[in-house]
Motif scaffolding. Structure first.
Motif, PDB file in Angstrom:
ATOM      1  N   LEU A  15       7.403  47.765  27.757  1.00  0.00           N
ATOM      2  CA  LEU A  15       6.460  48.846  27.471  1.00  0.00           C
ATOM      3  C   LEU A  15       5.016  48.398  27.653  1.00  0.00           C
ATOM      4  O   LEU A  15       4.152  49.202  27.998  1.00  0.00           O
ATOM      5  CB  LEU A  15       6.655  49.376  26.051  1.00  0.00           C
ATOM      6  N   LEU A  70       7.108  57.843  28.722  1.00  0.00           N
ATOM      7  CA  LEU A  70       6.878  56.731  29.642  1.00  0.00           C
ATOM      8  C   LEU A  70       5.558  56.894  30.394  1.00  0.00           C
ATOM      9  O   LEU A  70       4.825  55.924  30.598  1.00  0.00           O
ATOM     10  CB  LEU A  70       8.038  56.616  30.630  1.00  0.00           C
ATOM     11  N   THR A  78      12.664  58.159  36.173  1.00  0.00           N
ATOM     12  CA  THR A  78      12.245  59.383  35.486  1.00  0.00           C
ATOM     13  C   THR A  78      12.866  60.564  36.219  1.00  0.00           C
ATOM     14  O   THR A  78      13.229  60.458  37.396  1.00  0.00           O
ATOM     15  CB  THR A  78      10.712  59.530  35.476  1.00  0.00           C
TER      16      THR A  78
END
Length: 328
Positions: free
Chosen positions: A169, A121, A277
């Motif tokens: 994305l 990511l 995350t």
């Protein structure tokens, strides 16, 4: 229709000079762009383009962040031994792990680890910026559309589905050690972050000369509110940007203040979400500490303290390598 059959629109025809030239351009441009994007990925993230490709296919095509190794072989056009060696190195780096597939002893799942997902990511905006710089910026929208459709026909013999980018994305932006999903204009947002960081030391120095005691209390209250929003990252960052608007309000340089607030608005108005995350919570605590120091430095009026606090806040000067691949 088999892969050898062609619809009427794709009837065989003699090779002409234009087709041959187009083929050579595709071949040569592909090699040039891949080389340039690969070099940028390596230098800015430490992640090779090949490794990024594996993480991408697992993230987009895998179920529960896992994909059979044979699927990777099919997607990446590499040999079984080549994929196996690459996956082994990525496993050594902690980015993936292998798991057996029930009832299929000849195949294994390649599974994205938490670290692998985070690295992917955070590397994605680096990858996208490199692709745009070395490919997209040279082409018009119409050319991009034509090239995309034409090459998709070549890849699938005119019968395959159009390749789609994974959800969000194409809208990711790195923000320090966090990753933000934006609603639009990621290039503008990335540029705004870079320019805002460059202007911030000047703005903070000027604000420190004019800040009032009541303003300091207001800013401390915002920092206290930030401490309650660690579990709500979007609200944490919005509160962060509110603090910077307060600081900007005490800058007497009108041009500097106006530019800074415009850049801040570009960033804040396009925030969609903060990507989860594993490092996010400790990172937010770190940023909370950085902003508390920033307020106290401005309150002190001491130029050295303000400069040091600005450096601690400034996270776009240097990129941290996300991973160091084992030696070849």
């Amino acid at each position: 229709m088999s892969s050898r059959q062609r619809p009427n629109d794709f009837a065989p025809r003699d090779l002409d000079a234009a087709t041959l030239a187009a083929w050579r351009n595709v071949r040569d441009a592909g090699e040039v762009v891949v080389t340039r994007v690969s070099a940028e990925m390596e230098s800015q993230s430490g992640l090779s383009l090949d490794w990024y490709g594996i993480l991408l296919h697992i993230y987009e095509g895998g179920e529960d962040d896992r994909l059979p190794q044979r699927e990777l072989e099919r997607h990446l056009y590499l040999s079984q031994s080549g994929i196996s060696r690459m996956v082994s190195k990525m496993q050594d780096a902690g980015l993936v792990r292998r798991e057996p597939i029930p009832h299929d002893r000849r195949n294994v799942y390649v599974v994205l680890t938490d670290l692998g997902r985070d690295v992917f990511l955070r590397a994605t905006p680096v990858h996208h910026a490199a692709v745009q710089r070395h490919f997209g910026s040279w082409l018009s929208d119409d050319e991009i559309t034509s090239i995309g459709r034409g090459l998709q026909k070549v890849l699938t013999d005119g019968s395959g589905p159009e390749v789609q980018c994974g959800e969000k994305l194409d809208r990711l932006v790195t923000f320090g050690q966090s990753v933000l999903a934006m609603t639009s204009d990621t290039v503008a947002v990335s540029d705004a972050i870079l320019v805002r960081d460059a202007l911030e030391p000047l703005l903070l120095a000027d604000a420190a000369r004019h800040v009032t005691s009541s303003a300091v209390q207001d800013m401390r209250a915002v920092v206290a509110r930030m401490s309650t929003l660690i579990d709500s990252p979007e609200e944490f960052f919005r509160c962060d940007w509110e603090l910077h608007r307060l600081l900007a309000g005490y800058c007497h340089n009108e041009l500097l203040r106006s530019m800074y607030l415009t850049l801040l608005d570009i960033l804040s108005s396009r925030l969609d979400s903060v990507v989860p995350t594993t490092n996010l919570t400790p990172y937010l605590y770190d940023r909370l500490s950085v902003h508390a120091r920033l307020v106290e430095a401005v309150a002190s009026g001491d130029e050295d303290q303000v400069a040091e606090a600005a450096r601690a806040h400034h996270f776009t000067m240097a990129r941290t390598r996300l991973v160091d691949p084992p030696g070849e």
